[in-house]
Design a protein around this motif. Structure first.
Motif, PDB file in Angstrom:
ATOM      1  N   UNK A  93     -28.391 -33.460  25.173  1.00 20.94           N
ATOM      2  CA  UNK A  93     -29.088 -33.986  26.770  1.00 20.94           C
ATOM      3  C   UNK A  93     -28.437 -32.641  27.565  1.00 20.94           C
ATOM      4  N   UNK A  94     -27.541 -31.994  27.354  1.00 20.79           N
ATOM      5  CA  UNK A  94     -27.412 -30.636  28.902  1.00 20.79           C
ATOM      6  C   UNK A  94     -27.959 -29.351  28.118  1.00 20.79           C
ATOM      7  N   UNK A  95     -28.622 -29.248  26.756  1.00 20.09           N
ATOM      8  CA  UNK A  95     -28.450 -27.994  25.691  1.00 20.09           C
ATOM      9  C   UNK A  95     -29.941 -28.298  25.694  1.00 20.09           C
ATOM     10  N   UNK A  96     -30.136 -26.965  25.774  1.00 17.56           N
ATOM     11  CA  UNK A  96     -32.043 -26.717  25.527  1.00 17.56           C
ATOM     12  C   UNK A  96     -32.774 -27.475  24.530  1.00 17.56           C
ATOM     13  N   UNK A  97     -33.996 -28.477  24.327  1.00 14.46           N
ATOM     14  CA  UNK A  97     -34.247 -28.936  23.247  1.00 14.46           C
ATOM     15  C   UNK A  97     -34.416 -28.822  22.433  1.00 14.46           C
ATOM     16  N   UNK A  98     -34.700 -27.345  21.794  1.00 13.27           N
ATOM     17  CA  UNK A  98     -34.414 -27.456  19.572  1.00 13.27           C
ATOM     18  C   UNK A  98     -33.102 -27.985  19.633  1.00 13.27           C
ATOM     19  N   UNK A  99     -31.920 -27.330  20.373  1.00 12.31           N
ATOM     20  CA  UNK A  99     -30.558 -27.505  20.159  1.00 12.31           C
ATOM     21  C   UNK A  99     -29.761 -28.279  20.627  1.00 12.31           C
ATOM     22  N   UNK A 100     -30.335 -29.694  21.636  1.00 11.28           N
ATOM     23  CA  UNK A 100     -30.276 -30.758  21.148  1.00 11.28           C
ATOM     24  C   UNK A 100     -30.279 -31.178  19.699  1.00 11.28           C
TER      25      UNK A 100
ATOM     26  N   UNK B 121     -20.881 -22.305  29.323  1.00 14.09           N
ATOM     27  CA  UNK B 121     -22.068 -21.502  30.676  1.00 14.09           C
ATOM     28  C   UNK B 121     -23.049 -22.902  30.522  1.00 14.09           C
ATOM     29  N   UNK B 122     -23.291 -23.406  29.833  1.00  6.75           N
ATOM     30  CA  UNK B 122     -24.579 -24.120  30.122  1.00  6.75           C
ATOM     31  C   UNK B 122     -24.238 -25.776  30.209  1.00  6.75           C
ATOM     32  N   UNK B 123     -23.483 -25.757  30.000  1.00  3.41           N
ATOM     33  CA  UNK B 123     -23.126 -27.633  30.298  1.00  3.41           C
ATOM     34  C   UNK B 123     -21.871 -27.943  31.934  1.00  3.41           C
ATOM     35  N   UNK B 124     -22.390 -28.695  32.155  1.00  2.00           N
ATOM     36  CA  UNK B 124     -21.515 -28.917  33.442  1.00  2.00           C
ATOM     37  C   UNK B 124     -19.553 -28.713  33.241  1.00  2.00           C
ATOM     38  N   UNK B 125     -19.123 -29.073  34.338  1.00  2.00           N
ATOM     39  CA  UNK B 125     -17.928 -28.772  33.770  1.00  2.00           C
ATOM     40  C   UNK B 125     -17.671 -30.068  33.650  1.00  2.00           C
ATOM     41  N   UNK B 126     -17.936 -30.762  34.087  1.00  2.00           N
ATOM     42  CA  UNK B 126     -17.583 -32.179  33.618  1.00  2.00           C
ATOM     43  C   UNK B 126     -17.896 -32.534  32.127  1.00  2.00           C
ATOM     44  N   UNK B 127     -18.990 -31.965  31.402  1.00  2.00           N
ATOM     45  CA  UNK B 127     -19.506 -32.402  29.717  1.00  2.00           C
ATOM     46  C   UNK B 127     -18.611 -31.544  29.293  1.00  2.00           C
ATOM     47  N   UNK B 128     -17.693 -30.456  29.809  1.00  2.00           N
ATOM     48  CA  UNK B 128     -17.297 -29.070  28.857  1.00  2.00           C
ATOM     49  C   UNK B 128     -15.985 -30.117  28.831  1.00  2.00           C
ATOM     50  N   UNK B 129     -15.071 -30.722  29.965  1.00  2.00           N
ATOM     51  CA  UNK B 129     -13.926 -30.888  29.647  1.00  2.00           C
ATOM     52  C   UNK B 129     -13.692 -32.473  29.074  1.00  2.00           C
ATOM     53  N   UNK B 130     -15.121 -32.761  28.707  1.00  2.00           N
ATOM     54  CA  UNK B 130     -15.203 -34.475  28.007  1.00  2.00           C
ATOM     55  C   UNK B 130     -14.997 -33.574  26.966  1.00  2.00           C
ATOM     56  N   UNK B 131     -15.296 -32.880  26.248  1.00  2.00           N
ATOM     57  CA  UNK B 131     -15.753 -31.832  24.828  1.00  2.00           C
ATOM     58  C   UNK B 131     -14.456 -31.580  24.549  1.00  2.00           C
ATOM     59  N   UNK B 132     -13.735 -30.792  25.914  1.00  2.00           N
ATOM     60  CA  UNK B 132     -12.517 -30.076  24.735  1.00  2.00           C
ATOM     61  C   UNK B 132     -11.592 -31.321  25.299  1.00  2.00           C
ATOM     62  N   UNK B 133     -11.265 -32.029  26.030  1.00  2.00           N
ATOM     63  CA  UNK B 133     -10.354 -33.191  25.396  1.00  2.00           C
ATOM     64  C   UNK B 133     -10.615 -34.159  24.229  1.00  2.00           C
ATOM     65  N   UNK B 134     -11.354 -34.109  23.198  1.00  2.00           N
ATOM     66  CA  UNK B 134     -12.411 -34.472  21.810  1.00  2.00           C
ATOM     67  C   UNK B 134     -10.874 -33.806  20.981  1.00  2.00           C
ATOM     68  N   UNK B 135     -10.586 -32.126  21.537  1.00  2.00           N
ATOM     69  CA  UNK B 135     -10.399 -31.126  20.705  1.00  2.00           C
ATOM     70  C   UNK B 135      -9.107 -30.815  20.375  1.00  2.00           C
ATOM     71  N   UNK B 136      -8.256 -30.336  19.461  1.00  2.00           N
ATOM     72  CA  UNK B 136      -6.567 -29.447  19.523  1.00  2.00           C
ATOM     73  C   UNK B 136      -6.773 -28.932  20.709  1.00  2.00           C
ATOM     74  N   UNK B 137      -6.146 -28.956  21.553  1.00  2.00           N
ATOM     75  CA  UNK B 137      -5.701 -27.906  22.050  1.00  2.00           C
ATOM     76  C   UNK B 137      -6.269 -26.206  22.119  1.00  2.00           C
ATOM     77  N   UNK B 138      -5.362 -25.727  20.701  1.00  2.00           N
ATOM     78  CA  UNK B 138      -6.414 -25.083  19.601  1.00  2.00           C
ATOM     79  C   UNK B 138      -7.483 -24.278  19.892  1.00  2.00           C
ATOM     80  N   UNK B 139      -8.639 -25.024  20.415  1.00  2.00           N
ATOM     81  CA  UNK B 139     -10.351 -25.276  19.819  1.00  2.00           C
ATOM     82  C   UNK B 139     -10.461 -24.754  21.393  1.00  2.00           C
TER      83      UNK B 139
END
Length: 130
Positions: free
Chosen positions: A47-54, A101-119
């Protein structure tokens, strides 16, 4: 961020020859990311990325997230781009720092929180890595 702007950033960061190559790499990386994070998070990211990427994310969403490490992430990207895992690491970084760069800080934190720290380094957040 608009689609062309997103691809222009990926192209610049990755040193790709044209927008088509940047689009192919972006699609591959997002497809693998969609396998790794929860379906709900994939939907939020889409929902936060441009149409084709979504749409790429929507099409790649599995029933549930798979658990795999960063080396497997690179291998899966390499398989899709017909490149070596080292090249896939470069590709993933070019795309995911642009996602950051394209998503909100909150969304980025949500993504990173689901991944091992190495990501974290792939998103330009090396300070969050172990």
């Amino acid at each position: 961020m608009k689609y062309d702007g997103f691809l222009a950033q990926v192209r610049e960061r990755g040193g790709y020859k044209d927008q088509d190559e940047a689009a192919d790499v972006t699609k591959a990386v997002l497809e693998v990311l969609a396998q790794r994070i929860s379906p709900g998070e994939v939907k939020d990211l889409a929902s936060q990325l441009p149409g084709p990427l979504g749409q790429v994310l929507d099409d790649a969403t599995p029933q549930r997230a798979q658990s795999f490490g960063i080396e497997e992430f690179y291998r899966r990207v390499a398989e899709r781009t017909h490149a070596r895992p080292r090249t896939a690491q470069w590709d993933a970084s070019a795309v995911l720092t642009t996602v950051a760069d394209a998503v909100t800080g909150g969304e980025l934190n949500q993504i990173i929180s689901q991944l091992p720290s190495s990501y974290a380094v792939l998103f330009g957040k090396a300070d969050l890595a172990d």
